[in-house]
Design an enzyme around this catalytic site. Structure first.
Site, PDB file in Angstrom:
ATOM      1  N   CYS A   1      -2.947   8.473   3.370  1.00  0.00           N
ATOM      2  CA  CYS A   1      -2.626   7.953   2.046  1.00  0.00           C
ATOM      3  C   CYS A   1      -3.802   8.143   1.099  1.00  0.00           C
ATOM      4  O   CYS A   1      -3.639   8.156  -0.109  1.00  0.00           O
ATOM      5  CB  CYS A   1      -2.302   6.473   2.159  1.00  0.00           C
ATOM      6  SG  CYS A   1      -3.564   5.579   3.072  1.00  0.00           S
TER       7      CYS A   1
ATOM      8  N   GLU B   1       0.893  -1.159   0.000  1.00  0.00           N
ATOM      9  CA  GLU B   1       0.000   0.000   0.000  1.00  0.00           C
ATOM     10  C   GLU B   1       0.927   1.203   0.000  1.00  0.00           C
ATOM     11  O   GLU B   1       1.511   1.532   1.024  1.00  0.00           O
ATOM     12  CB  GLU B   1      -0.842   0.018   1.282  1.00  0.00           C
ATOM     13  CG  GLU B   1      -1.728  -1.198   1.463  1.00  0.00           C
ATOM     14  CD  GLU B   1      -2.817  -1.235   0.438  1.00  0.00           C
ATOM     15  OE1 GLU B   1      -3.309  -0.169   0.041  1.00  0.00           O
ATOM     16  OE2 GLU B   1      -3.158  -2.335  -0.012  1.00  0.00           O
TER      17      GLU B   1
HETATM   18  P1  NAP Z   1       8.346   4.784   4.580  1.00  0.00           P
HETATM   19  O1  NAP Z   1       9.459   5.679   4.898  1.00  0.00           O
HETATM   20  O2  NAP Z   1       8.340   4.113   3.298  1.00  0.00           O
HETATM   21  O3  NAP Z   1       8.274   3.754   5.775  1.00  0.00           O
HETATM   22  C1  NAP Z   1       7.273   2.783   5.837  1.00  0.00           C
HETATM   23  C2  NAP Z   1       7.714   1.643   6.708  1.00  0.00           C
HETATM   24  O4  NAP Z   1       8.785   0.952   6.081  1.00  0.00           O
HETATM   25  C3  NAP Z   1       8.230   2.056   8.078  1.00  0.00           C
HETATM   26  O5  NAP Z   1       7.801   1.122   9.025  1.00  0.00           O
HETATM   27  C4  NAP Z   1       9.720   1.977   7.890  1.00  0.00           C
HETATM   28  O6  NAP Z   1      10.391   1.765   9.107  1.00  0.00           O
HETATM   29  C5  NAP Z   1       9.826   0.779   7.005  1.00  0.00           C
HETATM   30  N1  NAP Z   1      11.091   0.671   6.279  1.00  0.00           N
HETATM   31  C6  NAP Z   1      11.815   1.632   5.696  1.00  0.00           C
HETATM   32  N2  NAP Z   1      12.890   1.110   5.119  1.00  0.00           N
HETATM   33  C7  NAP Z   1      12.869  -0.217   5.362  1.00  0.00           C
HETATM   34  C8  NAP Z   1      13.731  -1.308   5.044  1.00  0.00           C
HETATM   35  N3  NAP Z   1      14.844  -1.136   4.358  1.00  0.00           N
HETATM   36  N4  NAP Z   1      13.391  -2.543   5.472  1.00  0.00           N
HETATM   37  C9  NAP Z   1      12.252  -2.749   6.170  1.00  0.00           C
HETATM   38  N5  NAP Z   1      11.428  -1.745   6.501  1.00  0.00           N
HETATM   39  C10 NAP Z   1      11.716  -0.499   6.102  1.00  0.00           C
HETATM   40  O7  NAP Z   1       6.968   5.567   4.681  1.00  0.00           O
HETATM   41  P2  NAP Z   1       6.466   6.529   5.830  1.00  0.00           P
HETATM   42  O8  NAP Z   1       7.230   7.783   5.733  1.00  0.00           O
HETATM   43  O9  NAP Z   1       6.389   5.824   7.134  1.00  0.00           O
HETATM   44  O10 NAP Z   1       4.976   6.753   5.384  1.00  0.00           O
HETATM   45  C11 NAP Z   1       4.575   7.755   4.490  1.00  0.00           C
HETATM   46  C12 NAP Z   1       4.206   7.181   3.168  1.00  0.00           C
HETATM   47  O11 NAP Z   1       3.325   6.091   3.338  1.00  0.00           O
HETATM   48  C13 NAP Z   1       3.460   8.155   2.284  1.00  0.00           C
HETATM   49  O12 NAP Z   1       4.026   8.127   1.018  1.00  0.00           O
HETATM   50  C14 NAP Z   1       2.046   7.623   2.263  1.00  0.00           C
HETATM   51  O13 NAP Z   1       1.337   7.909   1.084  1.00  0.00           O
HETATM   52  C15 NAP Z   1       2.232   6.173   2.438  1.00  0.00           C
HETATM   53  N6  NAP Z   1       1.063   5.566   3.051  1.00  0.00           N
HETATM   54  C16 NAP Z   1       0.329   4.702   2.323  1.00  0.00           C
HETATM   55  C17 NAP Z   1      -0.775   4.115   2.896  1.00  0.00           C
HETATM   56  C18 NAP Z   1      -1.609   3.152   2.140  1.00  0.00           C
HETATM   57  O14 NAP Z   1      -2.464   2.479   2.740  1.00  0.00           O
HETATM   58  N7  NAP Z   1      -1.467   3.009   0.866  1.00  0.00           N
HETATM   59  C19 NAP Z   1      -1.130   4.394   4.212  1.00  0.00           C
HETATM   60  C20 NAP Z   1      -0.348   5.274   4.914  1.00  0.00           C
HETATM   61  C21 NAP Z   1       0.762   5.860   4.315  1.00  0.00           C
HETATM   62  P3  NAP Z   1      11.174   2.958   9.861  1.00  0.00           P
HETATM   63  O15 NAP Z   1      10.163   3.998  10.181  1.00  0.00           O
HETATM   64  O16 NAP Z   1      11.700   2.296  11.062  1.00  0.00           O
HETATM   65  O17 NAP Z   1      12.196   3.427   8.893  1.00  0.00           O
END
Ligand code: NAP
Length: 671
Positions: A295, A256
């Protein structure tokens, strides 16, 4: 400063390192530290597979649903602790309600749907029996069984409660243990949630684990039976789905990701119409709820060119009235972003958007906060030309949206699909033709579409709210995944297998009586048996009963159903299917009930319906009917002293032809 804990391999783990600081979004103050140092990720997955999985698979779907419901109710009782922490993420009371009570709603929603739509059993039967041979001795049936691995659930920072719960609920119902890895930034809320979930004492050991902090080498340990459910940015999704272990073992990977959702105003919705106001209200609310960190928020507002100025003016007025500041204040409508880094990120994206857009509104003031120490920013509405590129490519994950003009319905569709795949879109119009053209035009690029108008506005759950019974996810840029959607989300955690064999064997595999399997016609009438003594295949054969012309005429007069095929010889003779007067189908079904019933009080409590009723051959006066009623499925209710029994009913004439076939549904006492 307190260190967030993880719960892995059956115990709480507190890392013995300094860890990274986590800050209060409102005051900038340090709240806690986080690190996953010292966790043996391979062992955590093994614990889930070897301890959690077997314990969950011991339970039926209904038993899991009961636990999930009890868990939802337990968490509700403890929600004040969660609300207190949620304010620190910058969330207002309403924002927290979406995250916290919305999360409970998913648990309760899944519990009740699972009870209604799944059997009280461990195997899910998918679709109908497929006859594979002429003689009926070789048949096929799809079944779904829980994967034997762990559902690794990686969540985004914006919904630290709802995010984990909407992934946990379907996995739990399926019988697959969860390992939750929240985004670090707001993991203090998820840690509290998991602490409460475990303290409830309701969850089998190993069915829930938590990793606070970085995922480390977690993904290296994935096997073909594990799954990954990821929510976050498109770039992280891309990185993780190409992980070696994911590719090597074809690990189910559901993403997602971010999404440039649009809302389209219909040309009929000019200023002064209810739809115009609904469009503007929804835009402002999607920009400001959760400070736009959803999102599903509207990033692109597509408006007929001639209405653009009116929309801009109305939105500007409404935005100026939004109170922004301390989320704990009652009057506050918009709180802070989740952190300063997040605000920096949004500012960067805004800069990119401004290369080709002008500002409609960005001048809010802030109440009762130091807006620079806390992660506050004004909602920012932009306006861009139809050919601007950035609004279709740049996601500012905050209170930012862009107005874009369009000239025709096909133009609106073309602009919408430039988002290259979205979680949700809305069409705000009272013109059903426009709504149909746009919905069908944009649907292949969307996971969910809301059509909002004066008729449904009062009950509408809104553009930005995913619901447990509806699909959440979208193609392309949105990640290509699909979560929730009722039982679809449960089945995602199960393997579908086509099983071929004889009816007897397939009956044993699926715990149902299957057409062609042996029947048991001993002398005790099955209506005399309790749920506990009734067996699959127990059968009563009753009849024959002759259907007379007098019966048909009596039934017609008695019920008022004097349709010509029953009453008019000449007209019935001209009918292409009958060639003469026939009995009412309902008369056949009623006679069948009269034949198979055992009328004295006993364990059968009620008949609550028929399913799949088909009249296969006409019944003519003089035909003799025999009914064969066989126990097909037995579903004890967990919380009642009765259960459901589904019977196969086959009514045949004197030539042995089936005239009617259906399932009879009854409630039968356990004792
Ligand atoms: P993110 O930076 O991509 O992080 C998402 C998750 O991935 C976090 O738990 C992060 O952990 C983890 N992660 C990052 N690098 C990783 C790796 N190498 N290995 C394993 N896990 C890893 O996104 P975010 O900043 O938290 O969220 C914002 C984004 O999410 C926005 O773009 C938004 O549109 C999207 N979003 C989408 C939805 C949906 O349902 N489609 C819902 C909410 C948000 P850490 O925090 O520990 O780095």
């Amino acid at each position: 400063m307190s260190m967030l804990r993880s719960y892995v391999s059956g115990r709480w783990h507190t890392p013995d390192v300094e860890g990274a600081p986590l800050h209060d979004a409102v005051t900038g103050e340090e709240i806690a530290r986080i690190s996953s140092a010292g966790i043996d990720m391979g062992d955590a997955l093994r614990w889930g597979r070897e301890v959690g999985g077997p314990a969950l698979r011991e339970l039926t779907f209904h038993q899991r649903a009961q636990l999930l419901k009890a868990l939802g109710l337990y968490l509700k009782e403890h929600k004040d602790e969660l609300y207190a922490l949620s304010y620190r993420t910058g969330a207002t009371k309403t924002d927290s309600w979406i995250d916290i009570d919305g999360g409970f709603g998913v648990l309760l929603g899944y519990a009740s749907k699972a009870k209604r739509e799944l059997p009280n059993d461990k195997v899910y039967v998918d679709g109908n029996l497929e006859p594979l041979g002429r003689g009926g001795t070789f048949v096929g049936q799809h079944i779904c069984t829980p994967l034997r691995g762990v559902a690794v659930q990686i969540n985004a920072f914006n919904f630290p409660m709802w995010g984990p719960l909407e992934k946990f609920a379907p996995a739990f119902i399926a019988g697959v243990p969860s390992l939750i890895k929240p985004a670090s930034q707001t993991a203090y809320v998820t840690e509290k949630l998991v602490e409460l979930m475990l303290a409830s004492g309701l969850l089998p050991e190993g069915s829930l684990q938590l990793v606070s902090g970085s995922a480390g080498d977690l993904l290296d340990h994935l096997t073909e039976q594990d799954l990954v459910g990821f929510t976050g940015s498109a770039s992280t999704a891309q990185h993780l789905r190409t992980h070696q272990a994911v590719i090597r073992s074809s690990v189910r990977f559901n993403a997602e990701a971010d999404s440039l959702n649009c809302s389209i105003l219909g040309p009929d919705a000019v200023a002064g119409t209810p739809e115009f106001d609904l469009f503007v209200d929804q835009l402002v609310s999607e920009m400001t709820v959760k400070a736009g960190q959803k999102c599903t928020a509207i990033r692109r507002a597509l408006v007929p060119s001639n209405l653009l100025d009116d929309v801009a003016e109305a939105a500007r007025e409404k935005l100026a009235r939004v109170v922004i500041g301390n989320p704990a204040n009652r009057e506050t409508k918009m709180g802070a972003l989740a952190g300063l880094e997040q605000r920096e990120e949004v500012r960067r994206s805004l800069k990119a958007l401004l290369e080709n857009a002008s500002v409609v509104y960005d001048e809010s003031s802030f109440v009762d906060v130091d807006a620079e120490r806390g992660a506050f920013m004004s909602p920012t509405l932009l306006k861009a030309a139809a050919d601007a590129v950035q609004p279709h490519e740049v996601e500012a994950f905050g209170p930012v949206s862009t107005l874009l003009p369009y000239d025709s319905p096909s133009d609106a569709v073309a602009l919408a699909v430039r988002g290259a795949g979205s979680l949700v879109g809305s069409v705000v119009t009272h013109d059903a033709d426009f709504a149909r053209d746009v919905v069908i035009g944009v649907a292949p690029w969307h996971g969910r579409i809301l059509v909002l108008d004066r008729d449904d506005a009062g009950e509408s759950t809104g553009h930005g709210s995913p619901l447990p019974m509806l699909v959440h996810g979208g193609p392309g840029r949105a990640g290509g995944g699909e979560e929730m959607g009722g039982m679809r989300g449960v089945l995602h955690h199960m393997q579908r297998t086509a099983v071929q064999g004889s009816p007897r064997v397939l009956g044993a595999v699926t715990n149902r009586w299957v057409t062609g399997a042996p029947r048991n016609t001993e002398d005790v009438h099955p209506f005399r048996k309790t749920l506990e003594t009734l067996r699959l295949g127990d059968t009563v054969v009753a009849g024959p009963r002759t259907v007379t012309m007098a019966d048909i005429e009596h039934f017609a007069e008695f019920t008022g159903d004097t349709f010509y095929a029953h009453m008019d010889e000449e007209a019935a003779a001209a009918n292409p299917f009958f060639g003469g007067r026939v009995a009412h189908g309902y008369l056949v079904v009623s006679f069948a009930a009269g034949l198979f019933v055992s009328p004295e009080p006993g364990p059968v409590l009620a008949n609550y319906g028929l399913e799949n009723l088909r009249f296969l051959t006409p019944t003519f006066p003089g035909d003799e009917l025999t009914v064969t009623l066989t126990v097909k499925q037995i579903t004890p209710r967990e919380d009642q002293d009765y259960g459901e029994v589904r019977w196969d009913a086959d009514v045949a004439n004197q030539k042995g032809e089936s005239v009617a076939r259906y399932d009879v549904l009854t409630l039968v006492s356990k004792r």
